[in-house]
Design a protein around this motif. Sequence first.
Motif, PDB file in Angstrom:
ATOM      1  N   GLN A 112       0.701  -1.203   0.075  1.00 22.72           N
ATOM      2  CA  GLN A 112      -0.157   0.092   0.034  1.00 22.72           C
ATOM      3  C   GLN A 112       0.711   1.372   0.041  1.00 22.72           C
ATOM      4  O   GLN A 112       0.637   2.231  -0.855  1.00 22.72           O
ATOM      5  N   THR A 113       1.810   1.213   0.722  1.00 27.28           N
ATOM      6  CA  THR A 113       2.758   2.620   0.664  1.00 27.28           C
ATOM      7  C   THR A 113       3.685   2.688  -0.638  1.00 27.28           C
ATOM      8  O   THR A 113       3.671   3.740  -1.078  1.00 27.28           O
ATOM      9  N   LEU A 114       3.847   1.646  -1.045  1.00 32.34           N
ATOM     10  CA  LEU A 114       4.750   1.527  -2.237  1.00 32.34           C
ATOM     11  C   LEU A 114       3.717   1.906  -3.597  1.00 32.34           C
ATOM     12  O   LEU A 114       4.145   2.592  -4.370  1.00 32.34           O
ATOM     13  N   GLU A 115       2.410   1.628  -3.403  1.00 28.36           N
ATOM     14  CA  GLU A 115       1.227   2.005  -4.343  1.00 28.36           C
ATOM     15  C   GLU A 115       1.198   3.600  -4.182  1.00 28.36           C
ATOM     16  O   GLU A 115       0.951   4.332  -4.983  1.00 28.36           O
ATOM     17  N   GLY A 116       1.193   4.026  -2.934  1.00 22.08           N
ATOM     18  CA  GLY A 116       0.563   5.252  -2.862  1.00 22.08           C
ATOM     19  C   GLY A 116       2.198   6.264  -3.295  1.00 22.08           C
ATOM     20  O   GLY A 116       1.627   7.298  -3.927  1.00 22.08           O
ATOM     21  N   LEU A 117       3.357   5.786  -2.829  1.00 18.78           N
ATOM     22  CA  LEU A 117       4.386   6.517  -3.529  1.00 18.78           C
ATOM     23  C   LEU A 117       4.258   6.681  -4.926  1.00 18.78           C
ATOM     24  O   LEU A 117       4.641   7.512  -5.651  1.00 18.78           O
ATOM     25  N   LEU A 118       4.075   5.559  -5.716  1.00 15.09           N
ATOM     26  CA  LEU A 118       3.967   5.241  -7.004  1.00 15.09           C
ATOM     27  C   LEU A 118       3.170   6.349  -7.769  1.00 15.09           C
ATOM     28  O   LEU A 118       3.218   7.142  -8.696  1.00 15.09           O
ATOM     29  N   GLN A 263       7.251   1.157  -8.709  1.00 16.72           N
ATOM     30  CA  GLN A 263       6.836  -0.128  -9.410  1.00 16.72           C
ATOM     31  C   GLN A 263       7.754  -1.156  -9.511  1.00 16.72           C
ATOM     32  O   GLN A 263       7.508  -2.392  -9.342  1.00 16.72           O
ATOM     33  N   GLN A 264       8.913  -0.866  -9.832  1.00 21.08           N
ATOM     34  CA  GLN A 264      10.203  -1.758  -9.834  1.00 21.08           C
ATOM     35  C   GLN A 264      10.219  -2.573  -8.292  1.00 21.08           C
ATOM     36  O   GLN A 264      10.405  -3.814  -8.240  1.00 21.08           O
ATOM     37  N   ALA A 265      10.222  -1.879  -7.266  1.00 20.04           N
ATOM     38  CA  ALA A 265      10.102  -2.218  -5.992  1.00 20.04           C
ATOM     39  C   ALA A 265       9.053  -3.140  -5.909  1.00 20.04           C
ATOM     40  O   ALA A 265       9.134  -4.327  -5.273  1.00 20.04           O
ATOM     41  N   ILE A 266       7.912  -2.767  -6.243  1.00 17.66           N
ATOM     42  CA  ILE A 266       6.739  -3.702  -5.900  1.00 17.66           C
ATOM     43  C   ILE A 266       6.792  -5.028  -6.785  1.00 17.66           C
ATOM     44  O   ILE A 266       6.539  -6.186  -6.361  1.00 17.66           O
ATOM     45  N   GLU A 267       7.384  -5.019  -8.282  1.00 16.33           N
ATOM     46  CA  GLU A 267       7.516  -6.292  -8.842  1.00 16.33           C
ATOM     47  C   GLU A 267       8.513  -7.217  -8.115  1.00 16.33           C
ATOM     48  O   GLU A 267       8.334  -8.437  -8.245  1.00 16.33           O
ATOM     49  N   GLU A 268       9.537  -6.539  -7.595  1.00 18.46           N
ATOM     50  CA  GLU A 268      10.481  -7.256  -7.051  1.00 18.46           C
ATOM     51  C   GLU A 268       9.835  -8.122  -5.928  1.00 18.46           C
ATOM     52  O   GLU A 268      10.390  -9.466  -5.588  1.00 18.46           O
ATOM     53  N   PHE A 269       9.431  -7.242  -5.040  1.00 19.76           N
ATOM     54  CA  PHE A 269       8.840  -8.134  -3.700  1.00 19.76           C
ATOM     55  C   PHE A 269       7.824  -9.196  -4.317  1.00 19.76           C
ATOM     56  O   PHE A 269       7.958 -10.397  -3.854  1.00 19.76           O
ATOM     57  N   ARG A 270       7.039  -8.928  -5.245  1.00 21.56           N
ATOM     58  CA  ARG A 270       6.264 -10.129  -5.825  1.00 21.56           C
ATOM     59  C   ARG A 270       6.950 -11.100  -6.219  1.00 21.56           C
ATOM     60  O   ARG A 270       6.420 -12.462  -6.011  1.00 21.56           O
ATOM     61  N   ALA A 271       7.758 -10.813  -6.907  1.00 25.38           N
ATOM     62  CA  ALA A 271       8.535 -11.885  -7.459  1.00 25.38           C
ATOM     63  C   ALA A 271       9.424 -12.895  -6.490  1.00 25.38           C
ATOM     64  O   ALA A 271       9.502 -14.249  -6.821  1.00 25.38           O
ATOM     65  N   TRP A 272       9.890 -12.142  -5.530  1.00 25.77           N
ATOM     66  CA  TRP A 272      10.664 -12.826  -4.382  1.00 25.77           C
ATOM     67  C   TRP A 272       9.787 -13.842  -3.678  1.00 25.77           C
ATOM     68  O   TRP A 272      10.057 -14.841  -3.409  1.00 25.77           O
ATOM     69  N   GLU A 273       8.602 -13.166  -3.408  1.00 27.22           N
ATOM     70  CA  GLU A 273       7.636 -13.666  -2.533  1.00 27.22           C
ATOM     71  C   GLU A 273       7.163 -15.216  -3.129  1.00 27.22           C
ATOM     72  O   GLU A 273       7.022 -16.208  -2.653  1.00 27.22           O
ATOM     73  N   LYS A 274       7.345 -15.303  -4.657  1.00 29.16           N
ATOM     74  CA  LYS A 274       6.682 -16.361  -5.521  1.00 29.16           C
ATOM     75  C   LYS A 274       7.875 -17.551  -5.377  1.00 29.16           C
ATOM     76  O   LYS A 274       7.551 -18.534  -5.852  1.00 29.16           O
TER      77      LYS A 274
END
Length: 732
Positions: A112-118, A263-274
């Motif tokens: 949520q905070t990354l979405e807000g910053l984005l 956006q890149q930070a969000i994508e990295e988080f999702r990729a690592w989590e998977k």
Amino acid sequence: MAERYKIYDKLGAGGVGAVYRAYDNELKRWVAIKRLMSASDEKGDQNLATELRREADALASLRNPNIVTIFDVASDAEGLFMVMELLEGEDLADVVARGPLHYDDFKELASQTLEGLLAAHERHILHRDIKPENIKVERLPGGRMQSKIIDFGLARAGMKARKQTEDQEGSVMGSIFYMAPEQLTRAPVDVRTDLYALGCVFYEALSGKKAFDGESLNDVIDKHINHDIVPLNLVAPHVPPWLGAWVLRLMALNPEDRPATAQQAIEEFRAWEKMSAAPPMMPWMPPSHGQQGGAYTQPMYPTGSLTTSTVPVQSGYYQPPAAEVYAQPVLEVIPDAEPIVEIAAYTTPLARQSPTVQPARTGVQPARTGQIKRTASTRVHALSHRDEVPSGGPNIKLFAVIGGLVVLILVAAWFIFGGKGDPSSGGAASDSLLGSTGQPEVTFKLPEDRIVPPVDSDLCLHLIAGVGCLDPEGQIAGPSKEVIEWHDLATRGDDNFLRAYDKSADYAPRRIFWPPTKGGFGAKANRSVLDFHPREGRPIAMALTDLADAKGLFPFGEIVPPKGDPGLTLAVVFQADESRLPMRVFTLFGEDDISVSLRIDKDRRMIAEFRNGPSLGTITSRDVNPTLPCTAVFTWDKATGATEFRVKDAPGKVFQVKGKTRPPTKPLTRLQLGKVVDANHSDAPSSEQFSGYLAEVIVYASQLKLDQVQLVESQILRDHYMQGPPPAAPKK
């Protein structure tokens, strides 16, 4: 303003102006009003007024569920102001103060905070003051945590890199604990500056500790600029390695090593989590905390996740390995049968080690609650997680058979050649209470809820009151039981132990829970200590006797060179009984009148003594109170003789002074707690008797660096044992 908005009370002060709770008479709703600029200031600086108005209008155009909504921007006779939604809930700082976030809550916070910053960055708005106090959190009816970024008071419209805003005195504004190095050095800032601050917030949310902290403003600034940070896995062992690595990537020293966008930070988080596994070390981590050999020049990313990245991806990026099978031998002693080595196989995926990076510690070792690991003085070590063993099949069985035969031979040899032991040699493993009674011994390990101390390969003695304590019957000492033996947890020490004088319960301390202290400054609940208060006029004392062949492993020894600077680091957690001052808490000594000791005089002053024959250096404390729970740290450099004495008490008072004394030429191998009475069982001088509580002792064969010392005294010891006073009752 008065016609439409009625001001009720002041909520606080933001980055630029004060914030008030008000009621909108037209729309019939509660709002928050932020005064940006007074009328006199607006007239005096038209350029600033114009820029503030432009930024306020830009903020009002933002419509994102993770950013506070701006309803109106206007001016009145008192100046420029903004009208915003009045948020329920509390600041993230208040939430984290109660403890680290659960993973599910953290995931909501991060996304949520990354979405807000984005959303803000896409409108060319930087926040530049991200901190826990500027993130409001609320628990929604369905149970999810809602986060909103507030206080864009330091925002600057326009994505062009610009220097940090300065106040009228020229000092950098913003919260120092979360400011990026480029802000502190007044270098240009951009979206990656907000990501750095958010990384600092995430570090604190996961661990409950600030990523960059210090005893002064300059200390914090230096740690930011030098990137002096303790890896998250050491501060919070429960955090998955990939998550700790991702957070530290956001906080990389160089902006080029951070994600290029939110956006890149969000994508990295999702990729690592998977991914099923993640590398134990990432190239943007500081070299002093695990990176050895060559340095990386490009960041690594998860496979095939960053289609929008503008940062070049390293050609040899990380590939998750398939699950590998490892084996850990466990020696199980079966009554009336031959000892058998069982191989307990498990298939937990473990990351491959990079050839240029040493594997990082996981930050915690599994606790052993009395499970049997060896018989008599024969030790069977578990395989390292890097030792691969084929899964199942004849190899496992063959290893088990061979291991069982080897152990059987060693046990038989022990009974034939050394089973009786020497009762006069205290501290030798074969003279343990359990060993002397013929029962199997127990190897003790650091509890799961404790952080592994830094440079643990240099640890030669680690004693924790709740672990390794044996009663007169050779069993684990429960509450209120006498402790005859206190076993060492350090691998380097090889299961040394302290013993009560004369192996007698009459002179043995008792294991208890740390009693509360008047005024509320004391220990946390259920923290074990050893009670050294005299009983029936007899002093309580324990000693580690000469270790013979292990001398070189101890401070100022010569056999195994430590990884740190050769010398001594000794830390102790204790509380003295004010009614029995003066006293001597401990002495660590060797041959030729060489010692380090801690005394407390009748005026409650602590005196650190560094002695080398006729050369004696003393440091006397001020202000701190040893009759409250305290941590004390001693360091002594082998090369220069430099010494330091550091003390912190439960209320938070600090004392630290450096000195210099001729360094020892022989190892310090004997630890004495309290005064050991003589052979006639007569009392020791009262000034030599320790009366109080002792919780933990850590001894290194090296002089730790400053950041390592701070980690030991604050996060490993003080934060584990001590708490401040309870909150005051509200006034009626």
